[in-house]
Design a protein around this motif. Sequence first.
Motif, PDB file in Angstrom:
ATOM      1  N   VAL A 111     -35.187 -13.195-103.082  1.00  0.00           N
ATOM      2  CA  VAL A 111     -35.144 -14.160-101.980  1.00  0.00           C
ATOM      3  C   VAL A 111     -34.963 -13.428-100.648  1.00  0.00           C
ATOM      4  CG1 VAL A 111     -33.865 -16.083-100.971  1.00  0.00           C
ATOM      5  CG2 VAL A 111     -34.264 -16.009-103.439  1.00  0.00           C
ATOM      6  N   ALA A 112     -33.990 -12.524-100.587  1.00  0.00           N
ATOM      7  CA  ALA A 112     -33.718 -11.794 -99.341  1.00  0.00           C
ATOM      8  C   ALA A 112     -34.888 -10.895 -98.955  1.00  0.00           C
ATOM      9  CB  ALA A 112     -32.440 -10.967 -99.498  1.00  0.00           C
ATOM     10  N   VAL A 113     -35.434 -10.183 -99.930  1.00  0.00           N
ATOM     11  CA  VAL A 113     -36.558  -9.285 -99.654  1.00  0.00           C
ATOM     12  C   VAL A 113     -37.768 -10.085 -99.178  1.00  0.00           C
ATOM     13  CG1 VAL A 113     -38.204  -7.669-100.688  1.00  0.00           C
ATOM     14  CG2 VAL A 113     -35.776  -7.510-101.252  1.00  0.00           C
ATOM     15  N   GLY A 114     -38.028 -11.201 -99.848  1.00  0.00           N
ATOM     16  CA  GLY A 114     -39.158 -12.023 -99.441  1.00  0.00           C
ATOM     17  C   GLY A 114     -39.025 -12.534 -98.018  1.00  0.00           C
ATOM     18  N   LEU A 115     -37.801 -12.943 -97.640  1.00  0.00           N
ATOM     19  CA  LEU A 115     -37.587 -13.503 -96.306  1.00  0.00           C
ATOM     20  C   LEU A 115     -37.778 -12.475 -95.195  1.00  0.00           C
ATOM     21  CD1 LEU A 115     -34.474 -15.807 -96.875  1.00  0.00           C
ATOM     22  CD2 LEU A 115     -36.778 -16.547 -96.217  1.00  0.00           C
ATOM     23  N   LEU A 116     -37.367 -11.231 -95.423  1.00  0.00           N
ATOM     24  CA  LEU A 116     -37.271 -10.283 -94.311  1.00  0.00           C
ATOM     25  C   LEU A 116     -38.178  -9.061 -94.389  1.00  0.00           C
ATOM     26  CD1 LEU A 116     -33.388 -10.323 -93.794  1.00  0.00           C
ATOM     27  CD2 LEU A 116     -35.127 -11.541 -92.471  1.00  0.00           C
ATOM     28  N   SER A 117     -38.662  -8.692 -95.561  1.00  0.00           N
ATOM     29  CA  SER A 117     -39.395  -7.429 -95.660  1.00  0.00           C
ATOM     30  C   SER A 117     -40.762  -7.481 -94.972  1.00  0.00           C
ATOM     31  CB  SER A 117     -39.574  -7.033 -97.127  1.00  0.00           C
ATOM     32  OG  SER A 117     -40.346  -7.990 -97.819  1.00  0.00           O
ATOM     33  N   ASN A 118     -41.371  -8.686 -94.909  1.00  0.00           N
ATOM     34  CA  ASN A 118     -42.686  -8.794 -94.265  1.00  0.00           C
ATOM     35  C   ASN A 118     -42.614  -9.534 -92.938  1.00  0.00           C
ATOM     36  OD1 ASN A 118     -45.519  -8.240 -94.317  1.00  0.00           O
ATOM     37  ND2 ASN A 118     -45.896 -10.389 -94.818  1.00  0.00           N
ATOM     38  N   ILE A 119     -41.429  -9.576 -92.349  1.00  0.00           N
ATOM     39  CA  ILE A 119     -41.272 -10.323 -91.100  1.00  0.00           C
ATOM     40  C   ILE A 119     -42.072  -9.683 -89.965  1.00  0.00           C
ATOM     41  CG2 ILE A 119     -39.228  -9.083 -90.234  1.00  0.00           C
ATOM     42  CD1 ILE A 119     -38.075 -11.876 -89.524  1.00  0.00           C
ATOM     43  N   GLY A 120     -42.372  -8.388 -90.086  1.00  0.00           N
ATOM     44  CA  GLY A 120     -43.156  -7.711 -89.053  1.00  0.00           C
ATOM     45  C   GLY A 120     -44.651  -7.730 -89.290  1.00  0.00           C
ATOM     46  N   GLY A 121     -45.092  -8.353 -90.393  1.00  0.00           N
ATOM     47  CA  GLY A 121     -46.516  -8.387 -90.712  1.00  0.00           C
ATOM     48  C   GLY A 121     -47.381  -9.033 -89.646  1.00  0.00           C
ATOM     49  N   PRO A 122     -47.046 -10.247 -89.174  1.00  0.00           N
ATOM     50  CA  PRO A 122     -47.861 -10.864 -88.125  1.00  0.00           C
ATOM     51  C   PRO A 122     -47.920 -10.025 -86.849  1.00  0.00           C
ATOM     52  CG  PRO A 122     -46.416 -12.487 -89.132  1.00  0.00           C
ATOM     53  CD  PRO A 122     -45.993 -11.155 -89.662  1.00  0.00           C
ATOM     54  N   ALA A 123     -46.831  -9.320 -86.545  1.00  0.00           N
ATOM     55  CA  ALA A 123     -46.814  -8.486 -85.335  1.00  0.00           C
ATOM     56  C   ALA A 123     -47.804  -7.337 -85.440  1.00  0.00           C
ATOM     57  CB  ALA A 123     -45.400  -7.944 -85.100  1.00  0.00           C
ATOM     58  N   ARG A 124     -47.866  -6.711 -86.605  1.00  0.00           N
ATOM     59  CA  ARG A 124     -48.799  -5.588 -86.778  1.00  0.00           C
ATOM     60  C   ARG A 124     -50.246  -6.061 -86.661  1.00  0.00           C
ATOM     61  NH1 ARG A 124     -48.127  -1.035 -91.411  1.00  0.00           N
ATOM     62  NH2 ARG A 124     -45.983  -1.722 -91.085  1.00  0.00           N
ATOM     63  N   GLN A 125     -50.551  -7.208 -87.262  1.00  0.00           N
ATOM     64  CA  GLN A 125     -51.918  -7.726 -87.179  1.00  0.00           C
ATOM     65  C   GLN A 125     -52.258  -8.163 -85.749  1.00  0.00           C
ATOM     66  OE1 GLN A 125     -54.021  -7.471 -89.679  1.00  0.00           O
ATOM     67  NE2 GLN A 125     -52.385  -6.587 -90.921  1.00  0.00           N
ATOM     68  N   ALA A 126     -51.284  -8.762 -85.053  1.00  0.00           N
ATOM     69  CA  ALA A 126     -51.522  -9.177 -83.666  1.00  0.00           C
ATOM     70  C   ALA A 126     -51.747  -7.975 -82.763  1.00  0.00           C
ATOM     71  CB  ALA A 126     -50.344 -10.005 -83.161  1.00  0.00           C
ATOM     72  N   MET A 127     -51.093  -6.854 -83.058  1.00  0.00           N
ATOM     73  CA  MET A 127     -51.277  -5.634 -82.263  1.00  0.00           C
ATOM     74  C   MET A 127     -52.738  -5.205 -82.223  1.00  0.00           C
ATOM     75  SD  MET A 127     -48.187  -2.933 -82.917  1.00  0.00           S
ATOM     76  CE  MET A 127     -46.799  -2.867 -81.751  1.00  0.00           C
ATOM     77  N   VAL A 128     -53.417  -5.291 -83.365  1.00  0.00           N
ATOM     78  CA  VAL A 128     -54.820  -4.881 -83.421  1.00  0.00           C
ATOM     79  C   VAL A 128     -55.663  -5.759 -82.498  1.00  0.00           C
ATOM     80  CG1 VAL A 128     -56.839  -4.605 -84.917  1.00  0.00           C
ATOM     81  CG2 VAL A 128     -54.561  -4.014 -85.766  1.00  0.00           C
ATOM     82  N   ALA A 129     -55.448  -7.076 -82.563  1.00  0.00           N
ATOM     83  CA  ALA A 129     -56.192  -7.991 -81.690  1.00  0.00           C
ATOM     84  C   ALA A 129     -55.854  -7.751 -80.221  1.00  0.00           C
ATOM     85  CB  ALA A 129     -55.892  -9.438 -82.073  1.00  0.00           C
ATOM     86  N   ASP A 130     -54.601  -7.384 -79.937  1.00  0.00           N
ATOM     87  CA  ASP A 130     -54.196  -7.091 -78.550  1.00  0.00           C
ATOM     88  C   ASP A 130     -54.886  -5.841 -78.023  1.00  0.00           C
ATOM     89  OD1 ASP A 130     -52.448  -9.218 -78.757  1.00  0.00           O
ATOM     90  OD2 ASP A 130     -50.687  -7.976 -79.142  1.00  0.00           O
ATOM     91  N   MET A 131     -55.003  -4.840 -78.874  1.00  0.00           N
ATOM     92  CA  MET A 131     -55.498  -3.530 -78.437  1.00  0.00           C
ATOM     93  C   MET A 131     -57.009  -3.481 -78.249  1.00  0.00           C
ATOM     94  SD  MET A 131     -53.347  -0.964 -80.921  1.00  0.00           S
ATOM     95  CE  MET A 131     -51.575  -0.678 -80.749  1.00  0.00           C
ATOM     96  N   LEU A 132     -57.750  -4.312 -78.982  1.00  0.00           N
ATOM     97  CA  LEU A 132     -59.200  -4.182 -79.035  1.00  0.00           C
ATOM     98  C   LEU A 132     -59.903  -5.396 -78.434  1.00  0.00           C
ATOM     99  CD1 LEU A 132     -59.564  -2.847 -82.699  1.00  0.00           C
ATOM    100  CD2 LEU A 132     -59.338  -1.518 -80.594  1.00  0.00           C
ATOM    101  N   PRO A 133     -61.101  -5.188 -77.866  1.00  0.00           N
ATOM    102  CA  PRO A 133     -61.900  -6.332 -77.407  1.00  0.00           C
ATOM    103  C   PRO A 133     -62.394  -7.142 -78.596  1.00  0.00           C
ATOM    104  CG  PRO A 133     -63.159  -4.294 -77.234  1.00  0.00           C
ATOM    105  CD  PRO A 133     -61.761  -3.899 -77.580  1.00  0.00           C
ATOM    106  N   LYS A 134     -62.752  -8.383 -78.352  1.00  0.00           N
ATOM    107  CA  LYS A 134     -63.103  -9.313 -79.420  1.00  0.00           C
ATOM    108  C   LYS A 134     -64.213  -8.780 -80.323  1.00  0.00           C
ATOM    109  CE  LYS A 134     -63.048 -13.518 -78.167  1.00  0.00           C
ATOM    110  NZ  LYS A 134     -63.391 -14.798 -77.507  1.00  0.00           N
ATOM    111  N   GLU A 135     -65.228  -8.141 -79.741  1.00  0.00           N
ATOM    112  CA  GLU A 135     -66.350  -7.677 -80.549  1.00  0.00           C
ATOM    113  C   GLU A 135     -65.982  -6.510 -81.458  1.00  0.00           C
ATOM    114  OE1 GLU A 135     -66.601  -5.550 -76.557  1.00  0.00           O
ATOM    115  OE2 GLU A 135     -66.278  -7.614 -77.249  1.00  0.00           O
ATOM    116  N   LYS A 136     -64.819  -5.918 -81.246  1.00  0.00           N
ATOM    117  CA  LYS A 136     -64.376  -4.792 -82.069  1.00  0.00           C
ATOM    118  C   LYS A 136     -63.327  -5.191 -83.108  1.00  0.00           C
ATOM    119  CE  LYS A 136     -66.600  -1.194 -80.340  1.00  0.00           C
ATOM    120  NZ  LYS A 136     -67.482  -0.367 -81.193  1.00  0.00           N
ATOM    121  N   HIS A 137     -62.952  -6.467 -83.156  1.00  0.00           N
ATOM    122  CA  HIS A 137     -61.870  -6.874 -84.046  1.00  0.00           C
ATOM    123  C   HIS A 137     -62.175  -6.577 -85.506  1.00  0.00           C
ATOM    124  CE1 HIS A 137     -59.826  -9.931 -81.091  1.00  0.00           C
ATOM    125  NE2 HIS A 137     -59.607  -8.667 -80.783  1.00  0.00           N
TER     126      HIS A 137
END
Length: 416
Positions: A111-137
């Motif tokens: 329960v604890a691992v599930g709640l917190l271990s992937n809490i940074g997942g959306p941030a990592r994926q959003a970083m890629v979209a932030d860094m690159l232009p739409k045609e390079k996503h």
Amino acid sequence: MLDRVKSTYREFPHRFWVLVIATFIDRIGGTLIFPFFALYITDNFDVGMTEAGVLFAIFSVCGFVGSMLGGALTDKLGRRGMVLFGLVFSALSSVSMGLVEDLNVFYLLAVAVGLLSNIGGPARQAMVADMLPKEKHAEGYGILRVAGNLAWIMGPMIGGLLAAKSYLLLFVLDAVTSLITAAIVYKLVPETKPEVSEQQEQQTMLQTMAGYRLVMADRLYMAFLIVSMLMLIVYQQMYNTLSVYLRDVHGVSPQGYGVLLSLDAATVVVFQFWVAKKTRPYAPMLMMMVGTLFYLVGFTMYGFVSAYWLFIVAILLITIGEMVVMPVGQALVARFAPEDMRGRYMAMFGLCWTVPSAVGPWAAGLILDNYDPNWVWYAAGIVSAIAAAGFYFLHIRTRGRFASDTVETQRASMIP
């Protein structure tokens, strides 16, 4: 070949490549454990796949709740801090899972691992979209997958050898790689969160969480998530069920299963970027359909064949589908999402993995433990056919919404 590599490197910013390297290091640790996690649970706690499926369900459901919180925090506070928190907690949780001997305690830890271990997942994926232009996503997510699959080449083979000696060693090595990755992100990856309006900046955390209502009101996006869940229920069987099936039904060792996953990873490394470039001009939902049809053929084969070389053919067909759908699917999330809601859209995309991870292993476990195990793969073919039809329906419904994006992408593809 070298000129092509240099040309590809120059197409993307330096900070993106740092993120790619960090992802590679982090994935090495994950690939040591993940392919053998079902084996670890069944061996260490002397239980069947049904009980293992329940644990996977706990990880998945709690992981989705944590991802939802992480997505909101990503949009509210930024990307970098969430990635760092997730990596450090992942390191601590890996060691904890390797030390626990009581199944009831492991349930609580899940329960604890599930709640917190992937809490940074959306941030990592959003970083890629932030860094690159739409045609390079799509290409950017494809490169990130190449980095992950480079780790898959080494991880399962090493993990298969070490698992025979000590599962604890796998968990410790995973923790070490998470901490190394955290250090790289802390030193070299800047914050990428786009500037927001003053009104958005002043939103409370409760108001930011309430923004998920806007995501759920996006009917086409929610339909995309549902169809993707069906596809990923099938895909998840490669990691959660196939190892146990091959061991119990065909006598394939963990090392033999590890070779299959390493072959999958090596194929992705060699061909992923080429596939991403070739699929870029085409309608993304049609590409999702095509990739799912490859899943249909590859996974269904496991219910009909028994020779190891045919297991290899099946995994290669699955890999072709994987190279098409994975980067295209992630890029589609970025297309659906308004810039200031990327974290929450990415978090909701996690639902596509949560439901399959919760339902897939449990359902497959019931079949493996009580019925003809080949029905796991017959059912996979049926579900793949339904998902492929769903993506075609979404192609028809989203043509207007993505029309301007398609024109921009086609123009970008003509730029040398």
